[in-house]
Design a protein around this motif. Sequence first.
Motif, PDB file in Angstrom:
ATOM      1  N   ARG A 108       0.780  -1.355  -0.031  1.00  0.00           N
ATOM      2  CA  ARG A 108       0.096   0.126  -0.004  1.00  0.00           C
ATOM      3  C   ARG A 108       0.816   1.331  -0.232  1.00  0.00           C
ATOM      4  N   LYS A 109       0.331   2.432  -0.504  1.00  0.00           N
ATOM      5  CA  LYS A 109       1.123   3.641  -0.230  1.00  0.00           C
ATOM      6  C   LYS A 109       1.607   3.936   0.938  1.00  0.00           C
ATOM      7  N   GLY A 110       2.854   3.998   0.942  1.00  0.00           N
ATOM      8  CA  GLY A 110       3.623   4.460   2.176  1.00  0.00           C
ATOM      9  C   GLY A 110       4.469   3.189   2.816  1.00  0.00           C
ATOM     10  N   ASP A 111       3.976   2.027   2.287  1.00  0.00           N
ATOM     11  CA  ASP A 111       5.030   1.029   2.860  1.00  0.00           C
ATOM     12  C   ASP A 111       6.233   0.972   2.215  1.00  0.00           C
ATOM     13  N   VAL A 112       7.394   0.044   2.836  1.00  0.00           N
ATOM     14  CA  VAL A 112       8.429   0.271   2.494  1.00  0.00           C
ATOM     15  C   VAL A 112       9.162  -1.330   1.830  1.00  0.00           C
ATOM     16  N   LEU A 113       9.971  -0.757   0.895  1.00  0.00           N
ATOM     17  CA  LEU A 113      10.644  -2.222   0.196  1.00  0.00           C
ATOM     18  C   LEU A 113      12.075  -2.155   0.548  1.00  0.00           C
ATOM     19  N   LEU A 114      12.456  -3.111   1.507  1.00  0.00           N
ATOM     20  CA  LEU A 114      13.938  -3.271   1.911  1.00  0.00           C
ATOM     21  C   LEU A 114      14.453  -4.566   1.483  1.00  0.00           C
ATOM     22  N   THR A 115      15.712  -4.405   1.264  1.00  0.00           N
ATOM     23  CA  THR A 115      16.502  -5.529   0.965  1.00  0.00           C
ATOM     24  C   THR A 115      17.984  -5.123   1.294  1.00  0.00           C
ATOM     25  N   ALA A 116      18.810  -6.507   1.540  1.00  0.00           N
ATOM     26  CA  ALA A 116      20.150  -6.193   1.904  1.00  0.00           C
ATOM     27  C   ALA A 116      21.036  -7.240   0.939  1.00  0.00           C
ATOM     28  N   SER A 117      22.047  -6.714   0.180  1.00  0.00           N
ATOM     29  CA  SER A 117      22.902  -7.502  -0.609  1.00  0.00           C
ATOM     30  C   SER A 117      22.601  -8.147  -1.975  1.00  0.00           C
ATOM     31  N   PHE A 173      16.945  -5.988  -6.358  1.00  0.00           N
ATOM     32  CA  PHE A 173      16.516  -4.512  -5.798  1.00  0.00           C
ATOM     33  C   PHE A 173      16.377  -3.786  -7.304  1.00  0.00           C
ATOM     34  N   ALA A 174      17.179  -3.546  -8.201  1.00  0.00           N
ATOM     35  CA  ALA A 174      17.194  -3.163  -9.608  1.00  0.00           C
ATOM     36  C   ALA A 174      15.776  -3.500 -10.143  1.00  0.00           C
ATOM     37  N   PHE A 175      15.329  -4.825  -9.948  1.00  0.00           N
ATOM     38  CA  PHE A 175      14.182  -5.376 -10.751  1.00  0.00           C
ATOM     39  C   PHE A 175      13.054  -4.825 -10.147  1.00  0.00           C
ATOM     40  N   LEU A 176      12.926  -4.685  -8.744  1.00  0.00           N
ATOM     41  CA  LEU A 176      11.714  -4.174  -8.077  1.00  0.00           C
ATOM     42  C   LEU A 176      11.600  -2.491  -8.130  1.00  0.00           C
ATOM     43  N   ALA A 177      12.916  -2.039  -7.773  1.00  0.00           N
ATOM     44  CA  ALA A 177      12.816  -0.647  -7.562  1.00  0.00           C
ATOM     45  C   ALA A 177      12.758   0.327  -8.893  1.00  0.00           C
ATOM     46  N   GLY A 178      12.953  -0.627  -9.985  1.00  0.00           N
ATOM     47  CA  GLY A 178      13.023  -0.093 -11.406  1.00  0.00           C
ATOM     48  C   GLY A 178      11.373  -0.043 -11.935  1.00  0.00           C
ATOM     49  N   LYS A 179      10.712  -0.562 -11.369  1.00  0.00           N
ATOM     50  CA  LYS A 179       9.282  -0.663 -11.744  1.00  0.00           C
ATOM     51  C   LYS A 179       8.617   0.562 -11.264  1.00  0.00           C
ATOM     52  N   LYS A 180       7.881   1.394 -12.086  1.00  0.00           N
ATOM     53  CA  LYS A 180       7.184   2.648 -11.759  1.00  0.00           C
ATOM     54  C   LYS A 180       6.030   2.307 -10.884  1.00  0.00           C
ATOM     55  N   THR A 181       5.410   1.162 -11.144  1.00  0.00           N
ATOM     56  CA  THR A 181       4.200   0.814 -10.466  1.00  0.00           C
ATOM     57  C   THR A 181       4.405   0.677  -9.003  1.00  0.00           C
ATOM     58  N   LEU A 182       5.694   0.094  -8.664  1.00  0.00           N
ATOM     59  CA  LEU A 182       6.278  -0.187  -7.457  1.00  0.00           C
ATOM     60  C   LEU A 182       6.793   0.907  -6.627  1.00  0.00           C
ATOM     61  N   LYS A 183       7.455   1.745  -7.138  1.00  0.00           N
ATOM     62  CA  LYS A 183       8.170   2.704  -6.953  1.00  0.00           C
ATOM     63  C   LYS A 183       7.232   3.869  -6.691  1.00  0.00           C
ATOM     64  N   SER A 184       6.229   4.099  -7.154  1.00  0.00           N
ATOM     65  CA  SER A 184       5.275   5.053  -6.901  1.00  0.00           C
ATOM     66  C   SER A 184       4.494   5.186  -5.392  1.00  0.00           C
ATOM     67  N   LYS A 185       4.351   3.670  -4.843  1.00  0.00           N
ATOM     68  CA  LYS A 185       3.902   3.625  -3.886  1.00  0.00           C
ATOM     69  C   LYS A 185       4.523   2.986  -2.509  1.00  0.00           C
ATOM     70  N   LEU A 186       5.804   2.816  -3.075  1.00  0.00           N
ATOM     71  CA  LEU A 186       6.742   2.143  -1.950  1.00  0.00           C
ATOM     72  C   LEU A 186       8.080   3.045  -1.665  1.00  0.00           C
ATOM     73  N   LYS A 187       8.390   3.181  -0.639  1.00  0.00           N
ATOM     74  CA  LYS A 187       9.669   3.916  -0.373  1.00  0.00           C
ATOM     75  C   LYS A 187      10.777   2.533  -0.341  1.00  0.00           C
ATOM     76  N   CYS A 188      11.731   2.688  -1.327  1.00  0.00           N
ATOM     77  CA  CYS A 188      12.819   1.722  -1.670  1.00  0.00           C
ATOM     78  C   CYS A 188      14.084   1.917  -0.950  1.00  0.00           C
ATOM     79  N   VAL A 189      14.221   1.162   0.203  1.00  0.00           N
ATOM     80  CA  VAL A 189      15.564   1.290   0.799  1.00  0.00           C
ATOM     81  C   VAL A 189      16.375   0.132   0.535  1.00  0.00           C
ATOM     82  N   TYR A 190      17.738   0.386   0.544  1.00  0.00           N
ATOM     83  CA  TYR A 190      18.661  -0.697   0.433  1.00  0.00           C
ATOM     84  C   TYR A 190      19.799  -0.872   1.473  1.00  0.00           C
ATOM     85  N   GLU A 191      20.051  -1.959   2.040  1.00  0.00           N
ATOM     86  CA  GLU A 191      21.047  -1.944   3.102  1.00  0.00           C
ATOM     87  C   GLU A 191      22.226  -2.414   2.351  1.00  0.00           C
TER      88      GLU A 191
END
Length: 390
Positions: A103-112, A117-135
């Motif tokens: 949902r809007k405002g949720d967080v996508l998080l991954t590490a290593s 991460f590129a596959f998911l954060a590179g999709k506009k439909t996901l980037k528009s509602k998720l804050k994408c954070v990389y460890e």
Amino acid sequence: MKVFFVINQHVFDGSAHALYCYRNCWWLARTGAGRSVELLVPGTLSLARDVSAACAEHFDLPPLENLRVTALPALRKAKRERGVTLNVIFHAAASWHLRRHARKGDVLLTASFPKLFAFLAGKKTLKSKLKCVYEVHQLQELDGHKDQPKSVREHRVLALADGLVTTTDSLKALLQKNHPATPLINIGLACAVPKTLPAPAPGATPFVLGYVGSLYRGQGIDWLIEYWESISAALPRAAQLKIAGGSPAEIEKLRDQIKDGMHDHISFVGQVRQSELNGFLSGVDALVIPALNQGRMPCVAITKAYDYLACQRPVLASDLPSIVEVMRPEQEALVFAAGDAAALAAQLRRLMSAPELGLELVQSANQRLLTLGWEARNSRYWPFLQASPD
């Protein structure tokens, strides 16, 4: 707000990274009042139907209502075995799951996992509602790839992040140089070992120096074995080296490096689970971190530097920046120059000759734990995850 922590790794593969990922999610859920965490992992036939319950049992942590582990479709080989891995299957399954449940405002998080991460954060439909954070736990340039395509691609992936989380000051400096506009925080790691161990009896013979952790090159165990004869010869009484961790293949390779006449002075016990740690440490007088000044080791967080704090044993550690920012020289550890056998022997002599010094180190470590536990870590992590992207 919900955190989706996605890893392209079998959660039961026995690696330190898999353990960290589950612990991280468990503690985020434990400290995230009113928030939920979902760990997305590749599904295989070896994963139980109720993955959340299986993980709680495997990692010896109680189940939490706001923590869920979901196994998604995947085709991958087992660790260190031959077979086929098709990352695209899991990547697509993770994307579908996030489109359906985030949902809007949720967080996508991954590490290593940069490709994931590129596959998911590179999709506009996901980037528009998720804050994408990389460890960021390490960087390709630390392995000698600074100007090579691997490092260039990695920094392109990191540029997709709305926030970067890292674990050492050295990594933070490198990331600030390459991504000055991206919000960034260094939260370190955290100690995951309970304080339940009594101190060893002073003056016991032989003196036992213990090691718990990975055995891959750079950790310094091969170096320690090579020089153990000269180190122990410089000590005031008999000493032994006791090593826990590593695969059977790694252990056999290290056994082959033991010099003639030293096999009775160096022992291996294999993997030690959390529930078995007390038994291992009951026969250990001090612990060592012999990490070498090579490759990524000076910059990446050393899990042992955190976990050793709670083991109620004095620690001797090499002087890498990634270690001394956690275990301060002459406070939580006796420090020696990385790769210097004479310097390690000198610190061991100090410790063996002055039992009160070991007690002081343990007392300081107990105090240090108050600021390096998971609760303290997440008191900084959650506000960073909640902050709105600039």
